[in-house]
Design a protein around this motif. Structure first.
Motif, PDB file in Angstrom:
ATOM      1  N   GLU A   7      -0.721  10.980  -6.406  1.00 52.62           N
ATOM      2  CA  GLU A   7       0.623  11.353  -5.979  1.00 52.62           C
ATOM      3  C   GLU A   7       0.580  12.372  -4.839  1.00 52.62           C
ATOM      4  OE1 GLU A   7       2.816  12.545  -9.423  1.00 52.62           O
ATOM      5  OE2 GLU A   7       2.918  10.497 -10.237  1.00 52.62           O
ATOM      6  N   GLU A   8      -0.325  13.351  -4.924  1.00 57.70           N
ATOM      7  CA  GLU A   8      -0.417  14.349  -3.862  1.00 57.70           C
ATOM      8  C   GLU A   8      -0.886  13.715  -2.551  1.00 57.70           C
ATOM      9  OE1 GLU A   8      -2.850  17.635  -5.011  1.00 57.70           O
ATOM     10  OE2 GLU A   8      -1.578  18.179  -6.723  1.00 57.70           O
ATOM     11  N   PHE A   9      -1.882  12.827  -2.635  1.00 52.41           N
ATOM     12  CA  PHE A   9      -2.413  12.235  -1.413  1.00 52.41           C
ATOM     13  C   PHE A   9      -1.405  11.296  -0.761  1.00 52.41           C
ATOM     14  CE2 PHE A   9      -4.511   8.870   0.933  1.00 52.41           C
ATOM     15  CZ  PHE A   9      -5.280   9.609   1.818  1.00 52.41           C
ATOM     16  N   LEU A  10      -0.775  10.436  -1.550  1.00 52.65           N
ATOM     17  CA  LEU A  10       0.147   9.469  -0.953  1.00 52.65           C
ATOM     18  C   LEU A  10       1.406  10.153  -0.433  1.00 52.65           C
ATOM     19  CD1 LEU A  10      -0.241   6.415  -3.341  1.00 52.65           C
ATOM     20  CD2 LEU A  10      -1.225   6.774  -1.077  1.00 52.65           C
ATOM     21  N   HIS A  11       1.829  11.232  -1.079  1.00 55.08           N
ATOM     22  CA  HIS A  11       2.951  11.992  -0.525  1.00 55.08           C
ATOM     23  C   HIS A  11       2.569  12.543   0.848  1.00 55.08           C
ATOM     24  CE1 HIS A  11       5.563  15.519   0.125  1.00 55.08           C
ATOM     25  NE2 HIS A  11       6.469  14.802  -0.516  1.00 55.08           N
ATOM     26  N   ALA A  12       1.352  13.066   0.974  1.00 60.48           N
ATOM     27  CA  ALA A  12       0.889  13.576   2.268  1.00 60.48           C
ATOM     28  C   ALA A  12       0.806  12.445   3.289  1.00 60.48           C
ATOM     29  CB  ALA A  12      -0.472  14.259   2.105  1.00 60.48           C
ATOM     30  N   ALA A  13       0.335  11.262   2.852  1.00 61.18           N
ATOM     31  CA  ALA A  13       0.189  10.134   3.774  1.00 61.18           C
ATOM     32  C   ALA A  13       1.537   9.669   4.314  1.00 61.18           C
ATOM     33  CB  ALA A  13      -0.536   8.986   3.071  1.00 61.18           C
ATOM     34  N   VAL A  14       2.515   9.515   3.434  1.00 61.81           N
ATOM     35  CA  VAL A  14       3.822   8.996   3.857  1.00 61.81           C
ATOM     36  C   VAL A  14       4.582  10.010   4.704  1.00 61.81           C
ATOM     37  CG1 VAL A  14       6.086   8.285   2.984  1.00 61.81           C
ATOM     38  CG2 VAL A  14       4.026   7.343   1.970  1.00 61.81           C
ATOM     39  N   THR A  15       4.375  11.309   4.472  1.00 65.21           N
ATOM     40  CA  THR A  15       5.079  12.339   5.239  1.00 65.21           C
ATOM     41  C   THR A  15       4.308  12.750   6.488  1.00 65.21           C
ATOM     42  OG1 THR A  15       4.094  14.073   3.851  1.00 65.21           O
ATOM     43  CG2 THR A  15       6.278  13.251   3.227  1.00 65.21           C
ATOM     44  N   GLY A  16       3.124  12.134   6.721  1.00 63.28           N
ATOM     45  CA  GLY A  16       2.364  12.434   7.932  1.00 63.28           C
ATOM     46  C   GLY A  16       1.608  13.750   7.887  1.00 63.28           C
ATOM     47  N   ASP A  17       1.316  14.251   6.703  1.00 61.32           N
ATOM     48  CA  ASP A  17       0.620  15.530   6.530  1.00 61.32           C
ATOM     49  C   ASP A  17      -0.900  15.292   6.572  1.00 61.32           C
ATOM     50  OD1 ASP A  17      -0.396  17.976   5.803  1.00 61.32           O
ATOM     51  OD2 ASP A  17       0.604  18.053   3.848  1.00 61.32           O
ATOM     52  N   VAL A  18      -1.484  15.311   7.774  1.00 63.56           N
ATOM     53  CA  VAL A  18      -2.915  15.034   7.923  1.00 63.56           C
ATOM     54  C   VAL A  18      -3.756  16.088   7.220  1.00 63.56           C
ATOM     55  CG1 VAL A  18      -4.797  14.763   9.582  1.00 63.56           C
ATOM     56  CG2 VAL A  18      -2.551  13.797  10.087  1.00 63.56           C
ATOM     57  N   ALA A  19      -3.376  17.353   7.327  1.00 63.98           N
ATOM     58  CA  ALA A  19      -4.133  18.422   6.663  1.00 63.98           C
ATOM     59  C   ALA A  19      -4.129  18.222   5.154  1.00 63.98           C
ATOM     60  CB  ALA A  19      -3.537  19.784   7.031  1.00 63.98           C
ATOM     61  N   GLY A  20      -2.979  17.810   4.618  1.00 66.76           N
ATOM     62  CA  GLY A  20      -2.899  17.553   3.178  1.00 66.76           C
ATOM     63  C   GLY A  20      -3.795  16.410   2.757  1.00 66.76           C
TER      64      GLY A  20
END
Length: 301
Positions: free
Chosen positions: A185-198
């Motif tokens: 959940e943490e990784f895919l949230h970062a992926a969809v929101t464009g959070d490369v650092a995350g």
């Protein structure tokens, strides 16, 4: 296809009731041998017709139907493998997508994971059928021999070879269900929101990404290796998905998600987690493989 088959078996007739009783196991056998939902449903359709046309009483309906499905799936797999040799980019199985809280018991879920099905792709059709029947569904060597028209000794040899092959290539991950869900959940949230650092924070240094677009959607033509390559590629694809949304799901027994574009299914993705980080990513983007996935979900993230 499933709705069509269900309609054919409705009405309370004994023949239909017996088939429905065994349908779950039959689909499980066909899907694990073939790796595609559509082909597995076609096999069940053909098995249903054979069952309806069977002459005389059948002593063991379950055994008869399992034998029919196994042989139909083997015949279909032989031709399917030839088509896959010319497939554009990595070939991934058609995903099984369910609500987030739906999962098989642990052993069955492991046997249907995308990571395991990719390993099964490296077996010969006969090895794959024997492995599925023996290791997943617990059929005896004698029963399998009868189903496949082989000697028991030959089946034992094939089973040993397949088991050794899978053991040598089988990916093993140490995450608990809770950790796998949290990291996913943490990784895919970062992926969809464009959070490369995350994303980088959660990717294992040696992560591998398989993307299947079938030449119809943007996908890497070979597996991607390394956290930097993975994050850059995912970020690049994300910018090309209009109005991306995310819906959590169970994908082949693992926590995963359906990524939507303007409310329509765009990608089904599932991760493998080890050591608290993402070790593998499987992303299916080929629209032909996503027709059975509901596209009417409301995005939630």
């Amino acid at each position: 296809m499933r709705r069509k088959l269900a309609a054919m078996t409705d009405g309370g007739d004994v023949c239909g009731d017996v088939f429905e009783e065994h349908r779950g196991r039959l689909f499980g056998i066909a899907y694990r041998i073939l790796g595609t939902v559509s082909d597995a449903e076609d096999v069940l359709q053909d098995a249903w017709l054979a069952w309806r046309q069977a002459k005389g009483p059948v002593a063991s309906p379950g055994a008869y139907l399992a034998r029919t499905v196994t042989n139909l799936a083997l015949n279909r797999l032989t031709s399917a493998r030839a088509r896959r040799e010319t497939y554009v980019g990595p070939w991934l199985p058609e995903p099984l997508v369910a609500a987030p809280d739906v999962a098989e018991e642990v052993e069955r879920a492991e046997s249907v994971s995308l990571a395991m099905l990719v390993v099964l792709e490296s077996l010969s059709p006969l090895e794959r059928a024997v492995f599925v029947l023996r290791e997943v569904f617990g059929y005896t060597h004698r029963e399998i021999a009868a189903d496949l028209g082989r000697s028991e000794a030959a089946v034992r040899q094939v089973a040993r070879r397949a088991r050794a092959h899978v053991a040598a290539r089988r990916p093993r991950f140490d995450a608990t269900d809770e950790e796998r869900r949290r990291v996913t959940e943490e990784f895919l949230h970062a992926a969809v929101t464009g959070d490369v650092a995350g994303m980088m924070k959660l990717l294992a240094p040696d992560v591998t990404v398989w993307t299947d677009g079938g030449g119809k959607r943007r996908a890497a033509l070979r597996p991607l290796h390394g956290a930097d390559n993975a994050a850059r590629w995912i970020a690049g694809v994300r910018t090309r998905i209009p109005e991306p949304g995310l819906r959590w799901a169970t994908v082949n027994g693992r926590p995963g998600a359906v990524i939507t574009s303007r409310g329509e299914t765009d990608t089904v993705v599932v991760l493998e987690v080890s050591g608290g980080r993402v070790a593998q990513i499987h992303a299916v983007r080929n629209p032909d493989k996503l027709r059975h996935v509901s596209a009417g979900w409301q995005a939630s993230w």
